[in-house]
Design an enzyme around this catalytic site. Structure first.
Site, mmCIF file in Angstrom:
data_model
loop_
_atom_site.group_PDB
_atom_site.id
_atom_site.type_symbol
_atom_site.label_atom_id
_atom_site.label_comp_id
_atom_site.label_asym_id
_atom_site.label_seq_id
_atom_site.Cartn_x
_atom_site.Cartn_y
_atom_site.Cartn_z
ATOM 1 N N GLY A 114 1.339 -1.300 -0.395
ATOM 2 C CA GLY A 114 -0.268 -0.260 -0.131
ATOM 3 C C GLY A 114 0.333 1.395 -0.477
ATOM 4 C CG ASP A 119 -0.115 -6.541 -0.207
ATOM 5 O OD1 ASP A 119 -0.500 -5.270 0.554
ATOM 6 O OD2 ASP A 119 -1.544 -6.902 -0.453
ATOM 7 C CE1 TYR A 162 -9.360 2.786 7.190
ATOM 8 C CE2 TYR A 162 -10.177 5.486 7.129
ATOM 9 C CZ TYR A 162 -8.982 4.529 6.906
ATOM 10 O OH TYR A 162 -7.792 4.718 7.145
HETATM 11 C C1 AKB Z 1 -8.682 7.734 3.983
HETATM 12 O O1 AKB Z 1 -8.648 9.181 2.752
HETATM 13 O O2 AKB Z 1 -9.439 6.384 3.827
HETATM 14 C C2 AKB Z 1 -7.533 7.748 4.694
HETATM 15 C C3 AKB Z 1 -7.172 7.975 6.066
HETATM 16 C C4 AKB Z 1 -7.149 9.715 5.824
HETATM 17 O O3 AKB Z 1 -7.638 7.303 6.886
HETATM 18 N N1 AKB Z 1 -6.163 8.113 3.592
#
Ligand code: AKB
Length: 315
Positions: free
Chosen positions: A11, A33, A142
């Site tokens: 990454g 990975d 996320y």
């Molecule tokens: C994203 O944009 O998902 C990442 C982060 C800010 O964690 N770059």
């Protein structure tokens, strides 16, 4: 000698971290990975293996086989991809992190690094100078997985005395590997387009302001935290770092000091909602006080250095 295992080595962060680790450690590095790791003409101290972090038994085998002392657990599904496949993000990000923490305890790994993100903040967080501790709830999958992982790192530290350390990365600007699947990727894409002589369509509004850092400063901070004496590491959820905060328009204007003809249009898409849920800037006092976080690159120097390096890579 310290042997290190990196997850997510291919990454944006992993591919750069390898060089920084090689320069500061004497031991061997195992780059893993989910895709085949391309090592190119890299150092003889690096080996590679395919590893899906959801596979706990393979992780355990590799830790034994390569006598691993430290893990940098970078494998993660980023924010934009996480919204298009939330279940994948949940599985990779949470199961992967629990696997790394469990294996580290079971196999007596000495130190673990876990990268968190500004995505742990939710829309009701302080917009500017958001503190390390906050009571906002992330709205992206996320962010939810990063927030839960931060809590897990603190839990494993308290319950099992695992030396797990973490940084909340802001958007990271870098030239070696193009970031994909994140919300802050526009920053790299915009500079790359300018160097290629192409116009750029930005998927965020021009007034969208987010915290940022240049890759070298992010890597320096990571190693500084990992090499700090245990007793200095007071925050066991995650440390905030950022070097500057910028709007998309400010980045465009900075690029235009080098490429005055550069053309950017703004067509926000679904990533706007993600960006709007994150703070514009975060407070870095804890990192400065506990282990000397001290970034060198501001926006102006980031763009200058990016352009200098991309010119060599692209042309
Ligand atoms: C994203 O944009 O998902 C990442 C982060 C800010 O964690 N770059």
């Amino acid at each position: 000698m310290t042997n290190i295992l990196i997850t997510g080595s291919m990454g944006q962060v992993g591919s750069e971290l390898i060089d920084y680790l090689l320069a500061s450690y004497q031991g061997e590095i195992l780059a893993t990975d989910v895709r085949k790791v391309e090592l190119g003409d890299k150092n003889e101290r690096i080996q590679s293996e395919i590893l899906d972090v959801r596979d706990a038994s393979k992780l355990n085998e590799l830790i034994d086989q390569y006598h691993i002392d430290e893990i940098y657990h970078l494998a993660s599904i980023l924010s934009a991809k996480g919204e298009s496949d939330p279940f994948l993000a949940y599985n990779v990000n949470l199961s992967g992190t629990v696997n790394v923490l469990n294996s580290s305890v079971a196999k007596k790994v000495k130190k673990v690094f876990f990268p968190s993100s500004i995505a742990v903040y939710g829309p009701e967080a302080k917009r500017d100078d958001a503190g390390t501790r906050h009571d906002s709830i992330p709205t992206t999958m996320y962010g939810i997985t990063k927030m839960s992982s931060e809590m897990l790192t603190q839990y494993y530290h308290r319950k099992y005395n695992l030396d797990v350390r973490s940084i909340r990365y802001p958007g990271i600007i870098s030239y070696k590997v193009e970031p994909t699947a994140g919300t802050t990727d526009y920053s790299v894409e915009m500079i790359r387009s300018a160097v290629k002589g192409l116009p750029y369509t930005c998927y965020l509004r021009e007034d969208t302001k987010l915290p940022m850092i240049y890759m070298g400063d992010a890597m320096k901070a990571t190693l500084r935290l990992m090499n700090a004496p245990q007793e200095n590491v007071k925050v066991r959820t995650s440390y905030n770092i950022m070097a500057y905060s910028m709007t998309c328009k400010e980045l465009e204007n900075e690029i235009k000091t080098i490429y005055p003809e550069f053309n950017v249009s703004y067509v926000p898409d679904s990533r706007q909602e993600i960006a709007d849920s994150w703070p514009r800037s975060i407070n870095t006092e804890d990192a400065r006080r506990d282990w000397g976080f001290d970034p060198s690159f501001d926006l102006h120097n980031t763009v200058l250095d990016m352009v200098k390096n991309l010119k060599v890579l692209i042309h």
